[in-house]
Design a protein around this motif. Structure first.
Motif, PDB file in Angstrom:
ATOM      1  N   ALA A 217      73.792 -61.367 -19.521  1.00 17.93           N
ATOM      2  CA  ALA A 217      73.261 -61.431 -18.033  1.00 17.93           C
ATOM      3  C   ALA A 217      72.168 -62.334 -17.906  1.00 17.93           C
ATOM      4  CB  ALA A 217      73.162 -59.955 -17.580  1.00 17.93           C
ATOM      5  N   LEU A 218      71.598 -62.886 -18.846  1.00 19.33           N
ATOM      6  CA  LEU A 218      70.278 -63.298 -19.342  1.00 19.33           C
ATOM      7  C   LEU A 218      70.952 -64.861 -19.418  1.00 19.33           C
ATOM      8  CD1 LEU A 218      67.403 -63.980 -19.337  1.00 19.33           C
ATOM      9  CD2 LEU A 218      67.625 -63.398 -21.600  1.00 19.33           C
ATOM     10  N   VAL A 219      71.160 -64.877 -20.013  1.00 23.28           N
ATOM     11  CA  VAL A 219      72.076 -65.779 -19.674  1.00 23.28           C
ATOM     12  C   VAL A 219      72.729 -66.570 -18.747  1.00 23.28           C
ATOM     13  CG1 VAL A 219      74.028 -67.294 -20.623  1.00 23.28           C
ATOM     14  CG2 VAL A 219      72.955 -66.413 -22.501  1.00 23.28           C
ATOM     15  N   GLY A 540      75.293 -64.320  -4.800  1.00 19.04           N
ATOM     16  CA  GLY A 540      74.429 -64.699  -7.166  1.00 19.04           C
ATOM     17  C   GLY A 540      74.198 -63.224  -7.404  1.00 19.04           C
ATOM     18  N   LYS A 541      73.498 -63.064  -7.267  1.00 14.81           N
ATOM     19  CA  LYS A 541      73.620 -61.751  -7.814  1.00 14.81           C
ATOM     20  C   LYS A 541      74.964 -61.298  -7.855  1.00 14.81           C
ATOM     21  CE  LYS A 541      68.538 -61.021  -6.028  1.00 14.81           C
ATOM     22  NZ  LYS A 541      67.428 -60.473  -4.895  1.00 14.81           N
ATOM     23  N   ILE A 542      75.474 -60.789  -7.587  1.00 15.23           N
ATOM     24  CA  ILE A 542      76.476 -59.429  -7.306  1.00 15.23           C
ATOM     25  C   ILE A 542      77.782 -60.493  -8.481  1.00 15.23           C
ATOM     26  CG2 ILE A 542      78.658 -59.248  -6.165  1.00 15.23           C
ATOM     27  CD1 ILE A 542      76.235 -57.481  -5.679  1.00 15.23           C
ATOM     28  N   LEU A 543      77.882 -61.750  -8.317  1.00 23.34           N
ATOM     29  CA  LEU A 543      78.495 -62.530  -9.223  1.00 23.34           C
ATOM     30  C   LEU A 543      77.819 -61.558 -10.134  1.00 23.34           C
ATOM     31  CD1 LEU A 543      80.840 -64.289  -9.761  1.00 23.34           C
ATOM     32  CD2 LEU A 543      79.331 -66.366  -9.733  1.00 23.34           C
ATOM     33  N   ILE A 544      76.678 -62.431 -10.773  1.00 23.45           N
ATOM     34  CA  ILE A 544      76.360 -61.742 -11.847  1.00 23.45           C
ATOM     35  C   ILE A 544      76.594 -60.635 -12.730  1.00 23.45           C
ATOM     36  CG2 ILE A 544      74.077 -62.140 -13.452  1.00 23.45           C
ATOM     37  CD1 ILE A 544      73.019 -63.952 -12.089  1.00 23.45           C
ATOM     38  N   VAL A 545      76.157 -59.278 -11.805  1.00 23.12           N
ATOM     39  CA  VAL A 545      76.554 -58.065 -11.955  1.00 23.12           C
ATOM     40  C   VAL A 545      77.590 -57.956 -12.211  1.00 23.12           C
ATOM     41  CG1 VAL A 545      76.552 -55.970 -11.742  1.00 23.12           C
ATOM     42  CG2 VAL A 545      73.887 -57.529 -11.139  1.00 23.12           C
ATOM     43  N   LEU A 567      77.530 -43.933 -18.999  1.00 23.23           N
ATOM     44  CA  LEU A 567      75.880 -44.287 -19.610  1.00 23.23           C
ATOM     45  C   LEU A 567      75.712 -45.956 -19.383  1.00 23.23           C
ATOM     46  CD1 LEU A 567      72.726 -44.035 -19.032  1.00 23.23           C
ATOM     47  CD2 LEU A 567      73.228 -42.757 -21.245  1.00 23.23           C
ATOM     48  N   PRO A 568      76.061 -46.680 -20.580  1.00 23.18           N
ATOM     49  CA  PRO A 568      76.434 -47.735 -21.094  1.00 23.18           C
ATOM     50  C   PRO A 568      76.317 -48.533 -20.381  1.00 23.18           C
ATOM     51  CG  PRO A 568      77.638 -47.145 -23.066  1.00 23.18           C
ATOM     52  CD  PRO A 568      77.638 -45.576 -22.014  1.00 23.18           C
ATOM     53  N   LEU A 569      77.479 -48.441 -19.248  1.00 21.51           N
ATOM     54  CA  LEU A 569      78.228 -49.723 -18.471  1.00 21.51           C
ATOM     55  C   LEU A 569      76.983 -49.801 -17.334  1.00 21.51           C
ATOM     56  CD1 LEU A 569      80.363 -51.709 -17.846  1.00 21.51           C
ATOM     57  CD2 LEU A 569      81.613 -49.919 -16.378  1.00 21.51           C
ATOM     58  N   LEU A 570      75.971 -48.084 -16.575  1.00 22.62           N
ATOM     59  CA  LEU A 570      75.265 -48.369 -16.138  1.00 22.62           C
ATOM     60  C   LEU A 570      74.418 -48.679 -16.540  1.00 22.62           C
ATOM     61  CD1 LEU A 570      75.618 -44.203 -14.495  1.00 22.62           C
ATOM     62  CD2 LEU A 570      76.364 -47.008 -13.643  1.00 22.62           C
ATOM     63  N   ILE A 571      73.561 -49.163 -18.327  1.00 21.86           N
ATOM     64  CA  ILE A 571      72.791 -49.795 -18.089  1.00 21.86           C
ATOM     65  C   ILE A 571      72.680 -51.127 -17.835  1.00 21.86           C
ATOM     66  CG2 ILE A 571      70.944 -49.891 -20.239  1.00 21.86           C
ATOM     67  CD1 ILE A 571      71.532 -46.960 -21.236  1.00 21.86           C
ATOM     68  N   VAL A 572      73.947 -51.787 -18.749  1.00 25.87           N
ATOM     69  CA  VAL A 572      74.409 -53.054 -18.520  1.00 25.87           C
ATOM     70  C   VAL A 572      74.125 -53.659 -17.219  1.00 25.87           C
ATOM     71  CG1 VAL A 572      76.223 -54.868 -18.637  1.00 25.87           C
ATOM     72  CG2 VAL A 572      75.861 -52.753 -20.671  1.00 25.87           C
ATOM     73  N   CYS A 573      74.913 -52.669 -16.193  1.00 22.70           N
ATOM     74  CA  CYS A 573      74.633 -53.630 -15.006  1.00 22.70           C
ATOM     75  C   CYS A 573      73.275 -53.382 -14.256  1.00 22.70           C
ATOM     76  CB  CYS A 573      75.643 -52.479 -13.664  1.00 22.70           C
ATOM     77  SG  CYS A 573      77.735 -52.898 -14.130  1.00 22.70           S
ATOM     78  N   LEU A 574      72.566 -52.066 -14.725  1.00 19.70           N
ATOM     79  CA  LEU A 574      71.259 -52.082 -14.113  1.00 19.70           C
ATOM     80  C   LEU A 574      70.911 -53.270 -14.427  1.00 19.70           C
ATOM     81  CD1 LEU A 574      68.962 -51.259 -12.459  1.00 19.70           C
ATOM     82  CD2 LEU A 574      68.544 -49.585 -14.273  1.00 19.70           C
ATOM     83  N   TYR A 577      71.107 -56.659 -12.991  1.00 19.77           N
ATOM     84  CA  TYR A 577      70.851 -56.837 -11.428  1.00 19.77           C
ATOM     85  C   TYR A 577      69.153 -57.399 -11.093  1.00 19.77           C
ATOM     86  CZ  TYR A 577      69.388 -56.000  -6.733  1.00 19.77           C
ATOM     87  OH  TYR A 577      68.825 -55.948  -5.388  1.00 19.77           O
ATOM     88  N   LEU A 578      68.613 -56.443 -12.213  1.00 17.76           N
ATOM     89  CA  LEU A 578      67.083 -56.724 -12.519  1.00 17.76           C
ATOM     90  C   LEU A 578      66.781 -58.204 -12.438  1.00 17.76           C
ATOM     91  CD1 LEU A 578      65.936 -53.429 -14.464  1.00 17.76           C
ATOM     92  CD2 LEU A 578      66.017 -54.356 -11.675  1.00 17.76           C
ATOM     93  N   VAL A 579      67.592 -58.913 -13.193  1.00 14.71           N
ATOM     94  CA  VAL A 579      67.103 -59.924 -13.767  1.00 14.71           C
ATOM     95  C   VAL A 579      67.395 -61.247 -12.938  1.00 14.71           C
ATOM     96  CG1 VAL A 579      68.252 -62.142 -15.373  1.00 14.71           C
ATOM     97  CG2 VAL A 579      67.615 -59.357 -17.101  1.00 14.71           C
ATOM     98  N   ALA A 580      68.859 -61.142 -12.602  1.00 13.00           N
ATOM     99  CA  ALA A 580      69.558 -61.695 -11.828  1.00 13.00           C
ATOM    100  C   ALA A 580      67.774 -61.922 -10.757  1.00 13.00           C
ATOM    101  CB  ALA A 580      70.601 -61.235 -11.031  1.00 13.00           C
ATOM    102  N   HIS A 581      67.471 -60.576  -9.547  1.00 11.54           N
ATOM    103  CA  HIS A 581      66.760 -60.636  -8.956  1.00 11.54           C
ATOM    104  C   HIS A 581      65.568 -61.054  -9.388  1.00 11.54           C
ATOM    105  CE1 HIS A 581      64.298 -58.694  -5.666  1.00 11.54           C
ATOM    106  NE2 HIS A 581      63.695 -57.993  -6.440  1.00 11.54           N
ATOM    107  N   CYS A 582      65.271 -61.223 -10.793  1.00  8.75           N
ATOM    108  CA  CYS A 582      64.189 -61.334 -10.945  1.00  8.75           C
ATOM    109  C   CYS A 582      63.551 -62.945 -11.154  1.00  8.75           C
ATOM    110  CB  CYS A 582      63.293 -61.199 -12.213  1.00  8.75           C
ATOM    111  SG  CYS A 582      62.838 -59.675 -12.659  1.00  8.75           S
ATOM    112  N   PHE A 583      65.151 -64.017 -11.560  1.00  5.48           N
ATOM    113  CA  PHE A 583      64.796 -64.631 -11.216  1.00  5.48           C
ATOM    114  C   PHE A 583      64.725 -66.307 -10.365  1.00  5.48           C
ATOM    115  CE2 PHE A 583      66.105 -64.183 -15.498  1.00  5.48           C
ATOM    116  CZ  PHE A 583      65.302 -65.908 -16.139  1.00  5.48           C
TER     117      PHE A 583
END
Length: 652
Positions: A217-219, A540-545, A567-574, A577-583
């Motif tokens: 997600a960061l990449v 862009g955020k939706i594409l990343i998530v 739970l693992p998938l929810l953690i990853v998606c959250l 989204y947070l990383v995409a939102h920040c950038f």
């Protein structure tokens, strides 16, 4: 400290020509407030709260690892615990969520049990061999198996193996089932404990995959920033098509996996635990498939409505891309801000914990346990500390906005880009620190004033859930919603006020008023930029998530026999989204700053000699296309700036 005088409001905009300190009284107030926060930090250190937090203390007021003075009325206090450096809980899994502590007798011991102790004889042998007494101080180790009060003064059997926590010296069980019992307090809708244990076990089994997907997600966020820097009409439509294909394809894959998992669950013969995991995965896939289908349909409808306006974002994003080319360090702003916030939050939590162990020792007559409590005026230190959390956090975020605004303003109003500072971001930080910290403090305080009552009402609503009548519930929700809307409006106005301060070096109120008037004059253009620009960034955020979630589904599919996906998938998606939102929020801020600069430029310049435009031609073209009203002539090659798009120095 109030809103500025009218004389200052009449001052003409002179970008980067004059620089002076703004809102000095608010800077002094903020410094005094921070001094108060430092005093709150020093109070538990001076009273021994910090020492008790780090070294730990038992239920009788004895601090582990040192000699203690006796406490009046507590017979087991005042012991020499120099050799007993670790805190041991008789029932470590009995967690009191309401009071945020382990509801168990605590003792100071010299060693944590590193293996399971199944009987009181084992506890006795451990005490004799290691000199670490795990029962109450008034019970001799030789009497552990036969003492009449062994069920209340000795550990609950079996005693799980434990290890001391680094720095804090608490004996914490190493068995994951104990952590699952902690988590059960947060999960109110789960009826049987086995479901929660399977979920926690699934997270632990998938931790490598979760970390890998978070890195992905960061990449992807960094790649998206690079793509947006060089955005063009073709790339916008490619992004749109990718989102459509990703949504439809992801939905189809989810439905295929659901059918495949359901058929596999029917045909395979698994253990009871395996059947439960398979059933949970089938249910999770069904929920994800239905949710993805609904989301895809809504997304297609929205994109159909917005299809004619997507092209309007190209010119503005092109100019913002140039800003990132000249100011590449802008992309790193989320890192620095996140780092500062994390450091402050760690400090804030540490001080809060020390406040919990500071104060006067008080014996609870019903349990005989000693607790440290703040009394008198000191009990309000926690409220002061809570206000500090909100105000200083908002101050850090506002400092980032002021820094971005200052850097973009410098770029926009510098005609010869080669004359820009070598490090515009650092130069903007320096100007903010030297001149505008008072403005940042005032703007962040206004957000704090709105956020505090909203958080209080939200807390009251959560505490009264199911107890209040329908009218009270509706009124609480309405108040919370109104305060949330007010907070968002003020945050947007604050951001533009920071931009106005960076341009003209005026105080917060004057800047906010002038920025508001400019936004009102250009209301339709603001609406076009916010709707279309935000929509493209949302894509862009939706594409990343979506890409991260799709990779997560494929990766977790290989562990479907023993891992619950939810739970693992929810953690990853959250996280994605947070990383995409920040950038992408940084890019959004740059767009907003550019537009306000353009509004100032168009209002006070007309293209005539001595009043040439600063603006980029692509930005002019974007705004012209968004309004489809004014006309202008491009540069005819004689080196002059663009002709005036308006008459009288105002926007059409």
């Amino acid at each position: 400290m109030g809103c500025c005088s009218s004389a200052e409001g009449k001052r003409d905009w002179k970008p980067l020509e004059e620089r002076s300190c703004t809102d000095i009284p608010w800077l002094i107030l903020f410094i005094l407030f921070c001094i108060g926060m430092a005093c709150i930090c020093g109070f538990p250190i001076a009273t021994g709260g910090a020492s008790r937090l780090l070294s730990g203390y038992d239920s009788y007021g004895n601090t582990c690892g040192r000699k203690n003075a006796p406490i009046e009325g507590v017979t087991l206090s005042g012991k020499d615990m120099t050799e007993n450096k670790y805190v041991f809980f008789l029932d470590p899994c009995n967690f009191d969520l309401l009071n945020r502590k382990i509801k168990s007798i605590a003792l100071c011991v010299s060693k944590c049990p590193n293996s399971e102790l199944k009987t009181y004889g084992d506890i006795k042998q451990f005490a004799l061999n290691n000199g670490s007494e795990l029962c109450s101080y008034d019970v001799s180790p030789t009497r552990y198996p036969s003492h009449s009060e062994r069920f209340t003064k000795c550990p609950k059997l079996p005693v799980p193996p434990s290890k001391p926590v680094p720095v804090f010296r608490r004996c914490i069980p190493v068995d994951i089932s104990c952590y699952a019992e902690f988590a059960e307090a947060f999960i109110t809708y789960i009826g049987d404990n086995s479901v929660l244990r399977r979920v926690v076990a699934g997270v632990m089994a998938s931790k490598e995959i979760i970390m890998g997907l978070c890195l992905l997600a960061l990449v992807l966020s960094l790649i998206m920033m690079v793509v947006i820097r060089y955005i063009s009409k073709v790339l916008v439509w490619i992004l749109t098509i990718l989102v459509i294909i990703g949504s439809i394809g992801g939905t189809a894959v989810l439905w295929w996996l659901y059918v495949d998992s359901r058929n596999a669950a029917k045909n395979q013969t698994l253990s009871v635990f395996g059947n439960e995991v398979a059933a949970d995965n089938v249910k999770a896939l069904l929920v994800y498939s239905i949710g993805a289908t609904i989301f895809t349909v809504v997304l297609l409808i929205v994109m159909f409505i917005m299809r004619k306006r997507v092209a309007l974002t190209i010119s503005l994003f092109h100019v913002a891309g140039k800003v990132f080319i000249h100011l590449p360090l802008l992309a790193l702003q989320p890192f620095w801000t996140f780092l500062c916030l994390m450091l402050f939050w760690v400090y804030w939590i540490a001080v809060l914990l020390t406040l919990g162990t500071a104060g006067t020792p008080i014996k609870n007559n019903s349990t005989g346990v000693v607790e440290y409590q703040l009394q008198g005026p000191f009990q309000y230190l926690v409220w002061y500390h809570a206000v500090g959390l909100i105000w200083i956090s908002e101050f850090i975020l506002a400092f980032q906005q002021m820094t971005i605004s200052g850097a973009v303003v410098t770029y926009y109003f510098t005609r010869d880009k080669s004359q820009m500072p070598a490090l515009p971001i650092l130069s903007s930080m320096g100007r903010t620190i030297r001149y505008h910290l008072g403005t940042v403090a005032k703007g962040s305080f206004i957000i704090t004033l709105v956020k505090i009552p909203r958080l209080i009402l939200t807390y009251i609503h959560s505490q009264l859930k199911g107890k209040e009548n329908a009218c009270a519930r509706c009124m609480l929700k309405a108040c919370v919603c109104c305060l949330w809307c007010l907070e968002k409006c003020l945050a947007y106005l604050n951001q533009n006020a920071y931009t106005a301060t960076a341009i003209n070096s005026t105080s917060f109120c004057t800047s906010a008023r002038e920025a508001f008037l400019l936004l009102v004059e250009n209301a339709l253009r603001v609406a076009a930029i916010n709707t279309v620009g935000d929509f493209v960034l949302f894509l862009g955020k939706i594409l990343i998530v979506s890409c991260t979630a799709f990779a997560g589904v494929l990766a977790l599919n290989y562990q479907k026999e023993y891992t619950v996906w939810v739970l693992p998938l929810l953690i990853v998606c959250l996280f994605a989204y947070l990383v995409a939102h920040c950038f992408l929020s940084v890019f959004e801020n740059v767009v907003d700053v550019l537009f306000l600069c353009f509004a100032v430029d168009s209002k006070y310049n007309d293209g005539s000699p001595g009043r040439e435009y600063y603006m980029d031609k692509a930005l002019m073209e974007y705004v012209e296309n968004s309004k489809k009203m004014a006309k202008y002539k491009p540069d005819d090659g004689d080196g002059r700036e663009m002709k005036s798009m308006t008459r009288g120095g105002t926007l059409a």
